[in-house]
Design an enzyme around this catalytic site. Structure first.
Site, PDB file in Angstrom:
ATOM      1  CB  SER A 121      -0.888   0.007   1.253  1.00 40.27           C
ATOM      2  OG  SER A 121      -1.516   1.259   1.457  1.00 40.27           O
ATOM      3  CE1 TYR A 163      -4.235  -1.967   5.349  1.00 38.78           C
ATOM      4  CE2 TYR A 163      -3.252   0.206   5.038  1.00 38.78           C
ATOM      5  CZ  TYR A 163      -3.857  -0.923   4.513  1.00 38.78           C
ATOM      6  OH  TYR A 163      -4.074  -1.024   3.159  1.00 38.78           O
TER       7      TYR A 163
END
Length: 268
Positions: free
Chosen positions: A142, A155
């Protein structure tokens, strides 16, 4: 047809990014194996795929599930050309000081189990098939691995771990297997769920009102058209294909210009 005569496994493909990538790969000629932990999602997709494809429920954190999927793939195709990992869980972008220590402890275990361990186990179990085919492994990290505030601390830590894992697996699996990654930013109608540890597992990023999400996206991105899951498909398909003879250990950052943030200028 970028993936003609390819057999491609996509994990976490019951919805969202994984499903969009699976649909793109199929359109490019691949026979696709679509897996997801949610059996109801897999059942609902039956009409979107055909007899050359395989739809399987699979929890990528469970060795027995992955072995069962591998057996089904060998029985149907006798080979595997690429594995694309697309499963993941978000953390709600909650700062660690906004949760209890117990919640942080549970959140860490849940996200690293799914986001990192799931990729490690998948890579380990399917490595022999990929070596036989001189195949490819493509993982999803990401833009959160490159800049702050793409998610919360847990995350972000998982996505940074995946980014490093791509490099290490490329080193370990060379020269037989090409290992690369894609780092998406915004995805329209994202189905990325929150964690059970914070009681957010029934919430998805797509629950954010569309106009609010679009306004936020356009305020921080250079490109103004919000991409959908299939818009990322070409990146995954190329990295998964035999036509990729030049890249391994790399991550394609698909950020819509997000990382070129305004510093001195109020707007562009």
């Amino acid at each position: 047809m970028l993936l003609k005569d390819h057999v491609v496994l996509i994990t976490g493909a019951g919805s969202g990014l994984g499903l969009g990538v699976a649909q793109y790969c199929k359109a490019q000629g691949a026979a696709v194996i679509v897996t997801d932990i949610a059996t109801d999602k897999i059942q609902s997709l039956a009409s979107e795929f055909d007899e050359q494809d395989l739809l399987l429920s699979c929890d990528v954190t469970k060795i027995a599930d992955l072995e069962r999927c591998k057996d089904a793939i060998v029985q149907k195709y006798a080979r595997l050309d690429a594995v694309i990992g697309a499963q993941g869980v978000f953390d709600g972008n909650l700062p660690i000081q906004g949760m209890s220590t117990q919640h942080l402890d549970q959140l860490f275990d849940e996200l690293f189990n799914i986001n990192v361990k799931g990729y490690l186990l998948t890579a380990h179990i399917f490595a022999d098939l990929l070596k036989q085919s001189q195949g490819a492994l493509v993982l999803t990290t990401s833009t959160a691995a490159y800049a702050a505030d793409g998610g919360g601390a847990v995350y972000t830590a998982t996505k940074g771990a995946i980014r490093s894992l791509i490099q290490q697996l490329a080193f370990e699996f060379a020269p037989e297997i090409r290992v690369n990654g894609v780092a998406p930013a915004a995805i329209g109608n994202s189905q990325l769920k929150g964690p059970k540890a914070l009681n957010l597992d029934h919430q998805k990023q797509s629950d954010i009102p569309k106009d609010a999400f679009l306004n936020l996206f356009q305020s921080i991105s250079l490109l103004q058209e919000l991409p959908n899951a299939e818009d990322y498909g070409a990146l995954y398909a190329f990295l998964a294909s035999k036509q990729n003879k030049v890249m391994t250990g790399q991550t394609l950052v698909a950020d819509q210009g997000l990382l070129n943030r305004a510093v001195l200028t109020q707007s562009h």
